[in-house]
Design a protein around this motif. Sequence first.
Motif, mmCIF file in Angstrom:
data_model
loop_
_atom_site.group_PDB
_atom_site.id
_atom_site.type_symbol
_atom_site.label_atom_id
_atom_site.label_comp_id
_atom_site.label_asym_id
_atom_site.label_seq_id
_atom_site.Cartn_x
_atom_site.Cartn_y
_atom_site.Cartn_z
ATOM 1 N N THR A 88 0.896 -1.173 -0.055
ATOM 2 C CA THR A 88 0.135 0.050 0.007
ATOM 3 C C THR A 88 0.875 1.012 -0.085
ATOM 4 O O THR A 88 1.966 1.157 0.820
ATOM 5 N N LEU A 89 0.528 2.275 -0.741
ATOM 6 C CA LEU A 89 1.705 3.469 -0.923
ATOM 7 C C LEU A 89 0.969 4.456 -0.404
ATOM 8 O O LEU A 89 -0.109 4.753 -0.287
ATOM 9 N N LYS A 90 2.126 5.434 0.009
ATOM 10 C CA LYS A 90 1.934 6.797 0.612
ATOM 11 C C LYS A 90 0.891 7.595 -0.368
ATOM 12 O O LYS A 90 1.268 7.552 -1.500
ATOM 13 N N GLU A 91 0.076 8.383 0.235
ATOM 14 C CA GLU A 91 -0.823 8.903 -0.699
ATOM 15 C C GLU A 91 -0.223 10.585 -0.633
ATOM 16 O O GLU A 91 0.145 11.033 0.362
ATOM 17 N N ASP A 102 2.661 7.472 -7.965
ATOM 18 C CA ASP A 102 1.561 6.586 -7.618
ATOM 19 C C ASP A 102 2.130 5.331 -8.228
ATOM 20 O O ASP A 102 3.480 5.144 -8.435
ATOM 21 N N ASN A 138 -3.000 3.461 -5.481
ATOM 22 C CA ASN A 138 -2.097 3.118 -4.151
ATOM 23 C C ASN A 138 -1.838 1.849 -3.894
ATOM 24 O O ASN A 138 -1.458 1.656 -2.703
#
Lengths: 491, 288, 317
Positions: A88-91, A102, A138
């Motif tokens: 899960t990526l930082k937004e 992204d 994300n």
Amino acid sequence: MKNSALHLAGLMAATLFSSTALADELRLGLVLEPPHLDPTAGAAAAIDEVVYANLFEGLTRIDQNGAVRASLATDWAISDDGTRYEFTLKEGVTFHDGTSFDAEDVKFSLDRARAEDSVNAQKGIFAPITKVEVLAPNKIAIEIANPQGNFLFNLGRGDAVIVAPESAETNQTNPVGTGPFTFVDWQQGSKVILEKNPDYVGDDVYLDRAIFTFISDPNAAQNAMLAGELDGFANFPAPETLEIFEADPRFNVVVGSTEGETILATNNKAEPFNDLRVRQAIAHVIDRQAIIDGAMFGYGTPIGTHFAPHHPYYVDLLDTYPRDIERAKALLAEAGYADGFKATLKLPPPTYARRGGQILAAQLREIGIDLELINVEWAQWLEDVFTNKDYDLTIVSHVEPFDIGIYANPDYYFQYDNKAFQDLIATLNVVTDDAEREKLAQDAQRLLSEDAVNGYLFQLAKTGVWDARLSGMWPNSPVEGNDLTQVKWAE
Amino acid sequence: MSTRLLKAFSSNFAHPSFAIGFCVSLILVAFALLSLVWTPHATDIVNVANRFAAPSGNHWFGTDFFGRDILSMLMAGALTSLRVAVLAVAIGMVIGVPLGLLAAGHGGWLERLILRFNDFVFAFPAIITAIIITTLFGPSAINAMIAIGIFNIPVFARVARGGALSIWTLDYVDAARLSGLRVWQISVRHVLPNILSLLIVQATIQLSLGILAEAGLSYIGLGTQPPETSLGLMLKEAQSFFLAYPMQAIWPGVTIIAFVMGLNLMGDGLRDQMDPKLSKAGGMNVTG
Amino acid sequence: MVGYLIQRLLGVALTLLVAAALIFFLLDVLPGDPARFMLGINASDESLAALRQQLGLDQPAIIRFGQWLTGLMTGDLGMSASQRAPIAELILDRMQLSLPLAFGALILSTLIGLPLGIFAAQHQGKPGDAGLMGLAQIGIAIPNFWFAMLLVVVFAVTLKWLPPGGFVPWAENPSAAFRALILPTIALALPQAAILARVMRTSLVDVARQDFIRTARAKGLSKSQALWRHGVRNALLPVLTIMGLQFAFLIAGTIIVENVFYLPGLGRLTFTAISARDLFVVRSALLVLVGLVVIIMFLVDLLYALVDPRLKKRATP
């Protein structure tokens, strides 16, 4: 030139004030200037020492204790069979040029690194990847061929940082990352300047400005520190001068560890080193402490195998072949070299090699081994020793973390070909259970030590010197880099 | 050896600076040569426990960072520096002097060609030649010697030509020419002996410059490499200890200065005694 | 005069061409592979081949020499293999340090050396002369890097008057750039000043013996006046020759002194490039160094021809 002359004339009467640092500016000295600033396109540790964690970030990052932490990925899940990772990526993250970050950027970066024509220096990190899949802006999934014990760690290295398609080609001279610092200027031959990234998502850094100054001459480095032109050296190039800094209350001398196993690398296929007894004889003669004292002025930890002493899996194997001249002579005689022999020792530029080589030569002379010392530049070392394996002995520090696996490659420049060892490493690579990994790693260490594949000398120390008012500098270097994110000046 | 030089030599001892220069040089050369057969301590041992020892009866000048005896190192270092300088002068003379004689004797296009060649080589200071050789073969004392030697070629060619030109104007050379001797025969039989003193003065000066140049090249890593030693390399290695142990850098520094000054004073003294017409031709006293 | 100028200019061009050919063909065979160095020890053969092609290393040497020569004319020297920046830019950037340093040292050594030489000549045989010439002997014998080291310890580390090294670009902070060059310039200039003082003195003493000085003195000028009005100009000729030669050594000297003061000059550029086996940068930087020497010697020759009344047609060396 005309301009300079005008300046000169105008400044003839300039007063002689000594320059002082701004409150939130850090002026850090580095020994080597990076050839360029793209960590995904070069092996030079000097690149990471400027950009790692400061300009560029990866999915994960390595903290000062060598542990894996979240970075651009805030969270991840690993499938039960260990072959699929979902991140899960930082937004809200943007690159320094304003383009947004992204999952597509992650896919781009990893695909670029593992591509056929990739110039990434650590392509091995990406070799197991079979598929990179964007699940959502994300969310990203990475599939690997078989389970990898070190995969998350490797994703946290400088070679695996995330770059944007818009700027990937120009990162070498104008690096654009997502880190808490932005690139300002690179004065070639002199320094690189970074500034705080005002748009950074995450904890703000304390410094407003960081200047990396390149000084390779140890004496010049010392003068720059003493004259107050620099605030610190993450790894001071001359251990012999540390006593001066220790005696000076303005400075903090912090001795930590690195991942650098300094070894007397031996060509296991060259006569007479292909004879185990000859290698054992050498192991019996080496006086590690004398080398540490003489070459490194006491900074360094003796090692008995190719493993970092601060690693939890380390086994103390210093006494596999204790110093014993008579035994060494007997072994040489058994091998048919009662009167000793002549060999060459190729020495790359660092102090540990050039000085260590002289001491080692004196030690080996005790059992009749007469070494011819040959000084080589790095490029020549890479070509002669590393690529063409045209050498008998050399001294070099292997600075990559957890790199015992290199011995499993019979074509590696040691030319150590042992099926038992190769099997151990093959198993180690696919096992994820910690206790089992530890046992395998320890067996591997013992095997190397007993086979006396190389002369194991010492773990390189990280001898940091910095202004006593600074905090947050890393004492150890578990990964190549100088993370400035926690560095601050005392009030 | 020409009698003029001998005369210059003996009459010069009345000249105090020449006497000093000669004695200093002689002592240092003897000291360097002695290291071939004997030094107070071995220079290839490492005794870390005994490093940076203060001067004592056993170690007159103390010990260095490897615990080696500094006096012994100075002796061995002076030998390397001297060897580099002497062989560089030899290279310069063996190639430069014939070129100079040829230019003076032959004249015409050959002379112009040699002068052009001289100018060309002058554009390559020893350090640039050394950089090229190092890039190709890596650094070493031999490398420094060749680089300095190449720079010495035009120096000797110029001095030899200058001296030879003034000899060629003399009557007895004309006589020799009329008697049917060829140019090279006259050059060897009549010109060379008469410019020998000039060449020896220049050699003395180039020797001193060679020692300085070796130090500079070793300092930037283009010259002598450990475990060999030279005065320049000792300075380089002592550099980072300078604040804590200043004497480590003072000894080799002072030895270089004494050596260079000794040779220069000697060269000056010799030149002062020479035929003024000849001495005009020489005397390019510039560092390389 | 014009004919002489053209002849000399052709000479300069020829010298540079030969120098370029020499440097190129010597360095072209150097044992090393810039591509491998750049990519490091684990690079694959394919990426090496790709990079070699990108750098043009797969073309025959003679074609690359031609390209280099064209590049020298047009100012486009290609990209540095190790630093990934235009080589011409790298070199120009370093010149802003190397040129002021070399010229500054030349000027400073002249300003110190000539007056001292004249003073010594005027006081020939007196204690002032002996003292100065003794000092000059020491000045000539001191290794410049050792002298530089002493200067740093005294003026930077102990007194903290001046920076121990480093450089700030002129455009960024001219005063800091100037201050950074003070100690290096002094370290370079003083040994050269010692040489100049000696040459000036010898030359002036020679001139003083000549007829026209005696004539001037017979006309009622004092010895000093005679020397100043008639002697110095004539004595300057041999000094000029020496200064031309000296410039070659100042250029060489900057390379050494840069090392003491960690200055980003041409010398540093060359050494970094050598250890990276970046032959593109090495050959261009070396040619620039040689070119500077050749051009300065040419200018000195011209000056010589202009100043010397006896030389109308051809300057002899």
